[in-house]
Design an enzyme around this catalytic site. Sequence first.
Site, PDB file in Angstrom:
ATOM      1  N   HIS A   1      19.809  53.676  51.730  1.00  0.00           N
ATOM      2  CA  HIS A   1      19.222  54.967  52.086  1.00  0.00           C
ATOM      3  C   HIS A   1      19.062  54.942  53.601  1.00  0.00           C
ATOM      4  O   HIS A   1      18.456  53.997  54.135  1.00  0.00           O
ATOM      5  CB  HIS A   1      17.861  55.170  51.415  1.00  0.00           C
ATOM      6  CG  HIS A   1      17.908  54.989  49.930  1.00  0.00           C
ATOM      7  ND1 HIS A   1      18.368  55.971  49.082  1.00  0.00           N
ATOM      8  CD2 HIS A   1      17.597  53.928  49.156  1.00  0.00           C
ATOM      9  CE1 HIS A   1      18.318  55.522  47.835  1.00  0.00           C
ATOM     10  NE2 HIS A   1      17.854  54.285  47.860  1.00  0.00           N
TER      11      HIS A   1
ATOM     12  N   SER B   1      23.989  45.290  37.820  1.00  0.00           N
ATOM     13  CA  SER B   1      22.826  46.082  38.205  1.00  0.00           C
ATOM     14  C   SER B   1      23.191  47.101  39.272  1.00  0.00           C
ATOM     15  O   SER B   1      23.903  48.032  38.987  1.00  0.00           O
ATOM     16  CB  SER B   1      21.621  45.244  38.612  1.00  0.00           C
ATOM     17  OG  SER B   1      20.459  46.055  38.535  1.00  0.00           O
TER      18      SER B   1
ATOM     19  N   CYS C   1      21.747  40.923  37.905  1.00  0.00           N
ATOM     20  CA  CYS C   1      21.304  40.182  36.727  1.00  0.00           C
ATOM     21  C   CYS C   1      22.242  39.007  36.488  1.00  0.00           C
ATOM     22  O   CYS C   1      23.429  39.078  36.781  1.00  0.00           O
ATOM     23  CB  CYS C   1      21.323  41.085  35.498  1.00  0.00           C
ATOM     24  SG  CYS C   1      20.269  42.530  35.654  1.00  0.00           S
TER      25      CYS C   1
END
EC number: 4.1.1.50
Length: 123
Positions: free
Chosen positions: A70, A65, A85
Site C-alpha cells: 500500500h 497466503s 503458510c
Amino acid sequence: MEYSTFGKHIIVDLWGVDFSLLDDMYFLEHHLIHAADLSGAHVLNVSTKEFDPHGVTVLVLLSESHLSIHTYPEQNFAAIDCYTCGTTVEPQIAIDYIVSILKPNEMHIRRLIRGIGEIVNTD
C-alpha cells in the site's frame, strides 16, 4: 492430507521512497509478482487499485497466503505485508527484493511466527 498451521509473517514500513516508484501500479505489480516467484511462492491472482490523486495497492494472492503493498507517494511511504503458510516459502526473500528496488531511506520491520499457538515476534 494434514496441513501445518505454521507461518511466517513479515510487515515492513518503508520511508523515503521515490514518489514515481510508489505511484506506478504496473511497476509495483511486476516487481511484487517477481518477488513472490523468487521466494518460492505460487501466485494465484493479482488485484490492483490506483487511488486519486496518488497511491497504489497491489495484492498478490498466493497459494501459501499473500504479499501486498500500500503506497502513499505524497509521504514517500509504503507498507508491505508478506505472510506465507508452511515451510516451503521464504517471505524474507520477497521482502529483500522489494526493498532493493524501492531503495528506502528508512525501514522498520517486524517478523512474526504464526500458527504455533501464541504469535512469536522473532525480532
